[in-house]
Design an enzyme around this catalytic site. Sequence first.
Site, PDB file in Angstrom:
ATOM      1  N   ASP A  63       5.724  -5.242  -8.030  1.00 39.54           N
ATOM      2  CA  ASP A  63       6.971  -5.863  -7.586  1.00 39.54           C
ATOM      3  C   ASP A  63       8.002  -4.735  -7.559  1.00 39.54           C
ATOM      4  O   ASP A  63       8.343  -4.170  -8.613  1.00 39.54           O
ATOM      5  CB  ASP A  63       7.384  -6.961  -8.575  1.00 39.54           C
ATOM      6  CG  ASP A  63       8.703  -7.633  -8.180  1.00 39.54           C
ATOM      7  OD1 ASP A  63       9.471  -7.035  -7.389  1.00 39.54           O
ATOM      8  OD2 ASP A  63       8.963  -8.737  -8.665  1.00 39.54           O
ATOM      9  N   TYR A 153      21.156  -8.973   4.254  1.00 39.11           N
ATOM     10  CA  TYR A 153      20.142  -8.066   4.812  1.00 39.11           C
ATOM     11  C   TYR A 153      20.816  -6.806   5.365  1.00 39.11           C
ATOM     12  O   TYR A 153      20.366  -5.687   5.113  1.00 39.11           O
ATOM     13  CB  TYR A 153      19.369  -8.818   5.902  1.00 39.11           C
ATOM     14  CG  TYR A 153      18.155  -8.094   6.451  1.00 39.11           C
ATOM     15  CD1 TYR A 153      16.943  -8.116   5.763  1.00 39.11           C
ATOM     16  CD2 TYR A 153      18.209  -7.416   7.667  1.00 39.11           C
ATOM     17  CE1 TYR A 153      15.820  -7.466   6.271  1.00 39.11           C
ATOM     18  CE2 TYR A 153      17.102  -6.766   8.186  1.00 39.11           C
ATOM     19  CZ  TYR A 153      15.898  -6.802   7.484  1.00 39.11           C
ATOM     20  OH  TYR A 153      14.788  -6.151   7.993  1.00 39.11           O
ATOM     21  N   LYS A 157      20.197  -3.084   3.993  1.00 39.31           N
ATOM     22  CA  LYS A 157      19.604  -2.076   4.889  1.00 39.31           C
ATOM     23  C   LYS A 157      20.597  -0.948   5.184  1.00 39.31           C
ATOM     24  O   LYS A 157      20.211   0.210   5.342  1.00 39.31           O
ATOM     25  CB  LYS A 157      19.126  -2.732   6.184  1.00 39.31           C
ATOM     26  CG  LYS A 157      17.941  -3.694   5.993  1.00 39.31           C
ATOM     27  CD  LYS A 157      16.707  -2.973   5.478  1.00 39.31           C
ATOM     28  CE  LYS A 157      15.480  -3.869   5.487  1.00 39.31           C
ATOM     29  NZ  LYS A 157      14.277  -3.180   4.972  1.00 39.31           N
TER      30      LYS A 157
HETATM   31  N1  LIG Z   1       9.645  -7.450  11.373  1.00 39.04           N
HETATM   32  C1  LIG Z   1      10.806  -6.981  11.827  1.00 39.04           C
HETATM   33  O1  LIG Z   1      11.314  -7.396  12.874  1.00 39.04           O
HETATM   34  C2  LIG Z   1      11.520  -5.887  11.052  1.00 39.04           C
HETATM   35  C3  LIG Z   1      12.580  -5.231  11.692  1.00 39.04           C
HETATM   36  C4  LIG Z   1      13.260  -4.219  11.025  1.00 39.04           C
HETATM   37  C5  LIG Z   1      12.891  -3.876   9.740  1.00 39.04           C
HETATM   38  N2  LIG Z   1      11.861  -4.543   9.140  1.00 39.04           N
HETATM   39  C6  LIG Z   1      11.530  -4.139   7.772  1.00 39.04           C
HETATM   40  O2  LIG Z   1      10.176  -3.718   7.735  1.00 39.04           O
HETATM   41  C7  LIG Z   1       9.664  -3.933   6.416  1.00 39.04           C
HETATM   42  C8  LIG Z   1       8.340  -4.672   6.525  1.00 39.04           C
HETATM   43  O3  LIG Z   1       8.596  -5.948   7.098  1.00 39.04           O
HETATM   44  P1  LIG Z   1       7.482  -6.821   7.842  1.00 39.04           P
HETATM   45  O4  LIG Z   1       8.098  -7.318   9.085  1.00 39.04           O
HETATM   46  O5  LIG Z   1       6.199  -6.092   7.888  1.00 39.04           O
HETATM   47  O6  LIG Z   1       7.433  -8.067   6.832  1.00 39.04           O
HETATM   48  P2  LIG Z   1       6.220  -8.889   6.200  1.00 39.04           P
HETATM   49  O7  LIG Z   1       6.856 -10.097   5.619  1.00 39.04           O
HETATM   50  O8  LIG Z   1       5.117  -9.029   7.176  1.00 39.04           O
HETATM   51  O9  LIG Z   1       5.714  -7.921   5.024  1.00 39.04           O
HETATM   52  C9  LIG Z   1       6.509  -7.652   3.900  1.00 39.04           C
HETATM   53  C10 LIG Z   1       5.597  -7.356   2.731  1.00 39.04           C
HETATM   54  O10 LIG Z   1       6.427  -7.041   1.600  1.00 39.04           O
HETATM   55  C11 LIG Z   1       5.889  -7.703   0.470  1.00 39.04           C
HETATM   56  N3  LIG Z   1       6.928  -7.893  -0.534  1.00 39.04           N
HETATM   57  C12 LIG Z   1       7.963  -8.771  -0.497  1.00 39.04           C
HETATM   58  N4  LIG Z   1       8.668  -8.687  -1.633  1.00 39.04           N
HETATM   59  C13 LIG Z   1       8.078  -7.736  -2.396  1.00 39.04           C
HETATM   60  C14 LIG Z   1       8.344  -7.200  -3.688  1.00 39.04           C
HETATM   61  N5  LIG Z   1       9.364  -7.641  -4.438  1.00 39.04           N
HETATM   62  N6  LIG Z   1       7.529  -6.207  -4.161  1.00 39.04           N
HETATM   63  C15 LIG Z   1       6.484  -5.766  -3.416  1.00 39.04           C
HETATM   64  N7  LIG Z   1       6.174  -6.250  -2.198  1.00 39.04           N
HETATM   65  C16 LIG Z   1       6.966  -7.230  -1.704  1.00 39.04           C
HETATM   66  C17 LIG Z   1       5.334  -9.013   0.994  1.00 39.04           C
HETATM   67  O11 LIG Z   1       4.387  -9.587   0.095  1.00 39.04           O
HETATM   68  C18 LIG Z   1       4.724  -8.567   2.313  1.00 39.04           C
HETATM   69  O12 LIG Z   1       3.374  -8.162   2.153  1.00 39.04           O
HETATM   70  C19 LIG Z   1      10.752  -4.692   5.659  1.00 39.04           C
HETATM   71  O13 LIG Z   1      11.494  -3.798   4.869  1.00 39.04           O
HETATM   72  C20 LIG Z   1      11.617  -5.253   6.774  1.00 39.04           C
HETATM   73  O14 LIG Z   1      12.941  -5.501   6.353  1.00 39.04           O
HETATM   74  C21 LIG Z   1      11.159  -5.522   9.759  1.00 39.04           C
END
Ligand SMILES: NC(=O)c1ccc[n+]([C@@H]2O[C@H](COP(=O)([O-])OP(=O)(O)OC[C@H]3O[C@@H](n4cnc5c(N)ncnc54)[C@H](O)[C@@H]3O)[C@@H](O)[C@H]2O)c1
Length: 255
Positions: A63, A153, A157
């Site tokens: 975590d 958020y 970020k």
């Molecule tokens: N998907 C988008 O459009 C997007 C856009 C910009 C930035 N992001 C960023 O990219 C990153 C990945 O996002 P994603 O879209 O793959 O999301 P996702 O929800 O598919 O994956 C996120 C992962 O983080 C894990 N997680 C959540 N809380 C946690 C914690 N406290 N400790 C450890 N693991 C934890 C979850 O279990 C999951 O496996 C994030 O930081 C997100 O903010 C995503």
Amino acid sequence: MQRLHDKVVMVTGAASGLGAAFVRAAAQAGARVVLADIDDAAGRVLAEALRAQGAQAHYQTLDVTSETGWEAAMSTVRERHGKLDVLVNNAGIALRGSVADCTLADWQRTLDVNLTGVFLGCRAALPLMGAGGAIINVSSVYGQVGGAQVAAYCAAKGGVTLLTRSAALHGATLKPPVRVNSIHPGFVDTPMVRDALDQRDAGGGTARARIEAFTPLGRLATPEEIVGVFLLLASDEGRYITGSQFTVDGGITAQ
Ligand SMILES: NC(=O)c1ccc[n+]([C@@H]2O[C@H](COP(=O)([O-])OP(=O)(O)OC[C@H]3O[C@@H](n4cnc5c(N)ncnc54)[C@H](O)[C@@H]3O)[C@@H](O)[C@H]2O)c1
């Protein structure tokens, strides 16, 4: 020689979405990969699948908000590999809410996971890093521009964007230096956004249609389309890049 030959690469939030794409690409590029997440079931399945393909991969429950969790994860990495070359602080959550209606609990949880988790990761990783050390923080276009419905958020970020620069300046003073950069995706088709994408709003439209309309390239990204920048920053090809923001957003912030 493969781009990440023999590098030890740890990715948080590795069980899903972007994190899973990063570890797959790292393993394919010859890295020993450490998958960290709180989703033990999905993380273990992915690590096993990578091992079945011949990669060195192990899953580590972590975590990212837990200081002691980071200490335990880093001692495991030290025991198994003796070093850490690349840390990708990717774990994140997206809770919606404007500044007027975001609850304090959602605000604190978002900052804990998306910002404090990145700080704890940077601090824990530095002592294990040697020559070629690189930290990659996954921010967002919402770490560069505002979004009315994602106040917490954006705050988190945006914090990651400048924490990255501060950490890069510190990393540059180390001998050998550690590079620190941030990646800023636009909208990526992952479980984080997928549920919300196709729900119809009062006007009959969907979030997917709205995103497609305001994205100059006309569509969301796939997680694999963010991988190229990750490989550049993680590998020795990126050895002169530090303190930089890499936007991969289909043109959204060019407008
Ligand atoms: N998907 C988008 O459009 C997007 C856009 C910009 C930035 N992001 C960023 O990219 C990153 C990945 O996002 P994603 O879209 O793959 O999301 P996702 O929800 O598919 O994956 C996120 C992962 O983080 C894990 N997680 C959540 N809380 C946690 C914690 N406290 N400790 C450890 N693991 C934890 C979850 O279990 C999951 O496996 C994030 O930081 C997100 O903010 C995503």
